[in-house]
Write an enzyme that holds these catalytic residues in place. Sequence first.
Site, PDB file in Angstrom:
ATOM      1  N   SER A  20     -44.981  16.656 104.106  1.00 37.17           N
ATOM      2  CA  SER A  20     -44.978  17.084 102.703  1.00 37.17           C
ATOM      3  C   SER A  20     -45.939  18.248 102.495  1.00 37.17           C
ATOM      4  O   SER A  20     -46.924  18.414 103.209  1.00 37.17           O
ATOM      5  CB  SER A  20     -45.387  15.929 101.797  1.00 37.17           C
ATOM      6  OG  SER A  20     -44.597  14.794 102.042  1.00 37.17           O
TER       7      SER A  20
HETATM    8  N1  SAH Z   1     -45.742  11.757 103.639  1.00 32.17           N
HETATM    9  C1  SAH Z   1     -45.035  12.155 104.823  1.00 32.17           C
HETATM   10  C2  SAH Z   1     -43.718  12.748 104.429  1.00 32.17           C
HETATM   11  C3  SAH Z   1     -42.625  12.319 105.277  1.00 32.17           C
HETATM   12  S1  SAH Z   1     -41.021  12.817 104.742  1.00 32.17           S
HETATM   13  C4  SAH Z   1     -45.891  13.115 105.601  1.00 32.17           C
HETATM   14  O1  SAH Z   1     -46.977  13.449 105.131  1.00 32.17           O
HETATM   15  O2  SAH Z   1     -45.491  13.505 106.691  1.00 32.17           O
HETATM   16  C5  SAH Z   1     -40.377  11.265 104.236  1.00 32.17           C
HETATM   17  C6  SAH Z   1     -40.233  10.212 105.279  1.00 32.17           C
HETATM   18  O3  SAH Z   1     -39.575   9.114 104.671  1.00 32.17           O
HETATM   19  C7  SAH Z   1     -39.386  10.583 106.494  1.00 32.17           C
HETATM   20  O4  SAH Z   1     -40.144  10.437 107.658  1.00 32.17           O
HETATM   21  C8  SAH Z   1     -38.213   9.601 106.449  1.00 32.17           C
HETATM   22  O5  SAH Z   1     -37.774   9.159 107.716  1.00 32.17           O
HETATM   23  C9  SAH Z   1     -38.814   8.459 105.648  1.00 32.17           C
HETATM   24  N2  SAH Z   1     -37.839   7.559 105.015  1.00 32.17           N
HETATM   25  C10 SAH Z   1     -36.682   7.881 104.390  1.00 32.17           C
HETATM   26  N3  SAH Z   1     -36.071   6.764 103.943  1.00 32.17           N
HETATM   27  C11 SAH Z   1     -36.878   5.710 104.272  1.00 32.17           C
HETATM   28  C12 SAH Z   1     -36.793   4.293 104.095  1.00 32.17           C
HETATM   29  N4  SAH Z   1     -35.766   3.711 103.464  1.00 32.17           N
HETATM   30  N5  SAH Z   1     -37.793   3.522 104.572  1.00 32.17           N
HETATM   31  C13 SAH Z   1     -38.861   4.075 105.210  1.00 32.17           C
HETATM   32  N6  SAH Z   1     -38.982   5.404 105.422  1.00 32.17           N
HETATM   33  C14 SAH Z   1     -38.001   6.218 104.965  1.00 32.17           C
END
Ligand code: SAH
Length: 220
Positions: A70
């Site tokens: 993010s």
């Molecule tokens: N805060 C994170 C952002 C990751 S992007 C960072 O700083 O890197 C969002 C993440 O949510 C992705 O890795 C994706 O795989 C995950 N995601 C999407 N749907 C999900 C679900 N149902 N349960 C758990 N994780 C999920």
Amino acid sequence: MADVRLAGIGMTSARTRDRLVQRLREQGIANLAVLERVRNVPRHIFVDEALGTRAYEDTALPIGFGQTISQPYIVARMTEALLEAGVPDNVLEVGTGCGYQTAILAPLVARVNTIERIEPLLARARVRLKELGVRNVRFRHGDGTLGWKTHAPFDGILVAAAPLSVPEALLKQLRVGGRLIVPVGPEGEQELVRFTRREQRMERESLGSVAFVPLVGGVT
Ligand code: SAH
């Protein structure tokens, strides 16, 4: 060697991080504890080495598997929104990704329970957080739309991917007075929302428009 990697040099140095903090301040992030975390967490170790020099730009960057780390502003904004009415004890994070948001948040609360559906991402996040000495985190490979019943209720829930509508389980696992920060809506039309559970109702505040990857049910 490990120290140099964590501390960063040139485009990944403390000075570059200070400039990012300055930009976040100008954009309205006021919580000093959050800004201090952004200053102290080396974002460059959460991305591919080739992207390291771009780690302190205020943008999302690819982390593999079609996912992104993010944007720092969004991480800071969500963390600030979660902390605004007092420090939550027990927090659930949905969408660990590379673990950057987890690293910013964890030392500011008592405990983070974090869920990620893509196993290799979770495994990498685990290693990095350990490397940074962040210890109050429980990791789970699973579907975050179901929450994490064993450790509920939560004082705070932070969702890092956007559902079309808010999963019932997350609202249910929120303690009275607890807050859920979640981007909601289809791509191109997402809104960051803060829900606060009251005795008899759910309070809803809009925190502006945002762009997140979709929240997907199931695991891989
Ligand atoms: N805060 C994170 C952002 C990751 S992007 C960072 O700083 O890197 C969002 C993440 O949510 C992705 O890795 C994706 O795989 C995950 N995601 C999407 N749907 C999900 C679900 N149902 N349960 C758990 N994780 C999920």
